[in-house]
Design a protein around this motif. Sequence first.
Motif, PDB file in Angstrom:
ATOM      1  N   GLY A 116       0.818  -1.358  -0.177  1.00 29.93           N
ATOM      2  CA  GLY A 116       0.008   0.001  -0.071  1.00 29.93           C
ATOM      3  C   GLY A 116       0.877   1.207   0.106  1.00 29.93           C
ATOM      4  O   GLY A 116       2.086   1.209   0.456  1.00 29.93           O
ATOM      5  N   THR A 117       0.335   2.313  -0.463  1.00 30.91           N
ATOM      6  CA  THR A 117       0.859   3.716  -0.370  1.00 30.91           C
ATOM      7  C   THR A 117      -0.285   4.559  -0.169  1.00 30.91           C
ATOM      8  O   THR A 117      -1.317   4.540  -0.430  1.00 30.91           O
ATOM      9  CB  THR A 117       1.458   3.999  -1.951  1.00 30.91           C
ATOM     10  N   GLN A 118      -0.079   5.626   0.888  1.00 27.82           N
ATOM     11  CA  GLN A 118      -0.837   6.628   1.544  1.00 27.82           C
ATOM     12  C   GLN A 118      -1.082   7.799   0.720  1.00 27.82           C
ATOM     13  O   GLN A 118      -0.260   8.224  -0.082  1.00 27.82           O
ATOM     14  CB  GLN A 118      -0.244   6.998   2.648  1.00 27.82           C
ATOM     15  N   VAL A 119      -2.226   7.984   0.309  1.00 26.99           N
ATOM     16  CA  VAL A 119      -2.906   9.186  -0.366  1.00 26.99           C
ATOM     17  C   VAL A 119      -3.709   9.986   0.291  1.00 26.99           C
ATOM     18  O   VAL A 119      -4.536   9.438   1.118  1.00 26.99           O
ATOM     19  CB  VAL A 119      -3.533   8.632  -1.704  1.00 26.99           C
ATOM     20  N   THR A 120      -3.264  11.222   0.694  1.00 29.30           N
ATOM     21  CA  THR A 120      -3.873  12.196   1.341  1.00 29.30           C
ATOM     22  C   THR A 120      -4.495  13.347   0.648  1.00 29.30           C
ATOM     23  O   THR A 120      -3.711  13.987  -0.147  1.00 29.30           O
ATOM     24  CB  THR A 120      -3.244  12.641   2.754  1.00 29.30           C
ATOM     25  N   VAL A 121      -5.911  13.683   0.599  1.00 33.64           N
ATOM     26  CA  VAL A 121      -6.416  14.927  -0.134  1.00 33.64           C
ATOM     27  C   VAL A 121      -6.939  15.831   0.803  1.00 33.64           C
ATOM     28  O   VAL A 121      -7.970  15.680   1.690  1.00 33.64           O
ATOM     29  CB  VAL A 121      -7.441  14.146  -1.154  1.00 33.64           C
ATOM     30  N   SER A 122      -6.417  16.861   0.715  1.00 31.75           N
ATOM     31  CA  SER A 122      -6.663  17.968   1.786  1.00 31.75           C
ATOM     32  C   SER A 122      -7.672  19.069   1.072  1.00 31.75           C
ATOM     33  O   SER A 122      -7.865  19.039   0.020  1.00 31.75           O
ATOM     34  CB  SER A 122      -5.497  18.972   2.187  1.00 31.75           C
ATOM     35  N   SER A 123      -8.403  19.383   1.958  1.00 35.12           N
ATOM     36  CA  SER A 123      -9.736  20.198   1.526  1.00 35.12           C
ATOM     37  C   SER A 123      -9.516  21.721   1.382  1.00 35.12           C
ATOM     38  O   SER A 123      -8.211  22.143   1.896  1.00 35.12           O
ATOM     39  CB  SER A 123     -10.904  20.138   2.380  1.00 35.12           C
TER      40      SER A 123
END
Length: 123
Positions: A116-123
């Motif tokens: 797995g690889t982390q994806v973070t989407v900020s608002s």
Amino acid sequence: QVQLVEFGGGLVQAGGSLRLSCAALGRTFSSVVMGWFRQAPGKEREFVGCITSSGGTTYYADSVKGRFTISRDNAKNTVYLQMNSLKPEDTGVYYCAATTQWQVVRPRSYEYWGRGTQVTVSS
């Protein structure tokens, strides 16, 4: 046997794009269906999409249809997940997985997994 390693995760603003790669080790890569899943904290692993062994056909979850695109390059033993118009709810750990079955959305139907690889989407 197929060993999988994901690359390309990171932090991106909402509306942005990110491209994930999944490199495979093993002689059978070109004969397996490849899928992408994701898992948000406290939630179950969720099907994102899959692609046939030849790369000619793809299938997506409704939540990502029109925004995400899966492709593969069998000469490079790599499958890709292009993610556009990202939303905060796309945040999670993204996994690639391999199976011999087509259009299956249950994680247990996939025999091989990356870490797995982390994806973070900020608002």
